[in-house]
Design an enzyme around this catalytic site. Sequence first.
Site, PDB file in Angstrom:
ATOM      1  N   CYS A  41       6.462  57.619  18.541  1.00  0.00           N
ATOM      2  CA  CYS A  41       7.786  57.434  17.929  1.00  0.00           C
ATOM      3  C   CYS A  41       8.238  55.974  17.969  1.00  0.00           C
ATOM      4  O   CYS A  41       8.916  55.487  17.060  1.00  0.00           O
ATOM      5  CB  CYS A  41       8.833  58.347  18.557  1.00  0.00           C
ATOM      6  SG  CYS A  41       9.056  58.079  20.317  1.00  0.00           S
ATOM      7  N   HIS A 293      13.160  59.129  23.453  1.00  0.00           N
ATOM      8  CA  HIS A 293      12.617  59.247  22.097  1.00  0.00           C
ATOM      9  C   HIS A 293      13.249  58.186  21.199  1.00  0.00           C
ATOM     10  O   HIS A 293      14.444  57.911  21.301  1.00  0.00           O
ATOM     11  CB  HIS A 293      12.923  60.657  21.562  1.00  0.00           C
ATOM     12  CG  HIS A 293      12.400  60.891  20.192  1.00  0.00           C
ATOM     13  ND1 HIS A 293      11.057  60.925  19.900  1.00  0.00           N
ATOM     14  CD2 HIS A 293      13.048  61.105  19.019  1.00  0.00           C
ATOM     15  CE1 HIS A 293      10.900  61.140  18.602  1.00  0.00           C
ATOM     16  NE2 HIS A 293      12.085  61.253  18.043  1.00  0.00           N
TER      17      HIS A 293
END
Length: 336
Positions: A41, A293
């Site tokens: 990510c 994230h």
Amino acid sequence: MAWAKFFRKPGGNLGKSYQPGSMMSLAPTKGLLNEPGQNSCFLNSAVQVLWHLDIFRRSLRQLPGHFCLGDSCIFCALKGLFSQFQQSRERALPSDNLRHALAETFKDEQRFQLGFMDDAAECFENILERIHLHIVPEETDACTSNSCITHQKFAMSLYEQSVCRSCGASSDPLPFTELVHYISTTALCQQTHQRRDESFGELLQAASTIGDLRNCPSNCGQKIRIRQVLMNCPEIVTIGFVWDSEQSDLTEEVIRSLGPHLSLSALFYRVTDEHAKKGELMLVGMICYSSHHYCAFAFHTKSSKWVFFDDATVKEVRRTLAGPLDTEVTYGRLYI
Ligand SMILES: [Zn+2]
Ligand SMILES: [Zn+2]
Ligand SMILES: [Zn+2]
């Protein structure tokens, strides 16, 4: 944790890289895959912001050649991914080739290794540094190559100097170059409380110099602040927010302080380039970190809309950005 912002700027060297009507602004939007265990990510977010920076995308396409490293060539992997963005019919693409090239390139430093999460701001900065090395294969801070996208478009050429108000003594100017201008979020929030009427750029300037007091160069006893002077006119400016802790309670305050525009003459003590003095940059991209994230927001030029990227998920942003997200930002020129 680093967060940066991306802004663009109206006016300036418009003619150079922008031709009305020919624009790519066809930049298609696609997601980037992140299979379980890949932890890509951070890379996907950095790539989405780079792809949506019109200046970067066009400049990369126009480059005739580079010093190639074959299988571990970040330049080739990025170009390959960009051409897939344009040509593929898939809604989400694998970023594996770039992930491998990055892991291979940084294996000695043990950075960006396969399967491991890493820092998106540092990934963004390292991709830019590598692009410089693929065009001008020398480690140099004072790169003047016209074809080097990294230094021509992104680099801030600065010098630092301290001048004593009491005795007038000044230190020797210390020149340096940066691709990301890092600011402490704690210092930014302190400045936001003390200077309510100042612009976002002025707050950033105050926050970046506040804790850095030096002794007067002639030792008159004064403690003086460092001054940063910008000597060039970068087309894209990236601000990286540095968080003092993983769980910061300053998030909302930082997001509230973000300005959609950034003036270079407010960001630095002095700006010497005439274009840089006049230009205002506009926010065009953000990389955010929340709950281990990364995701990204990018301004899509053709539709004049913000788009949200969370790996394979792509969504148009229909309301004002708000929410518990930590950010990294870039500013670039706005073409009108
Ligand atoms: Zn190559
Ligand atoms: Zn360069
Ligand atoms: Zn002094």
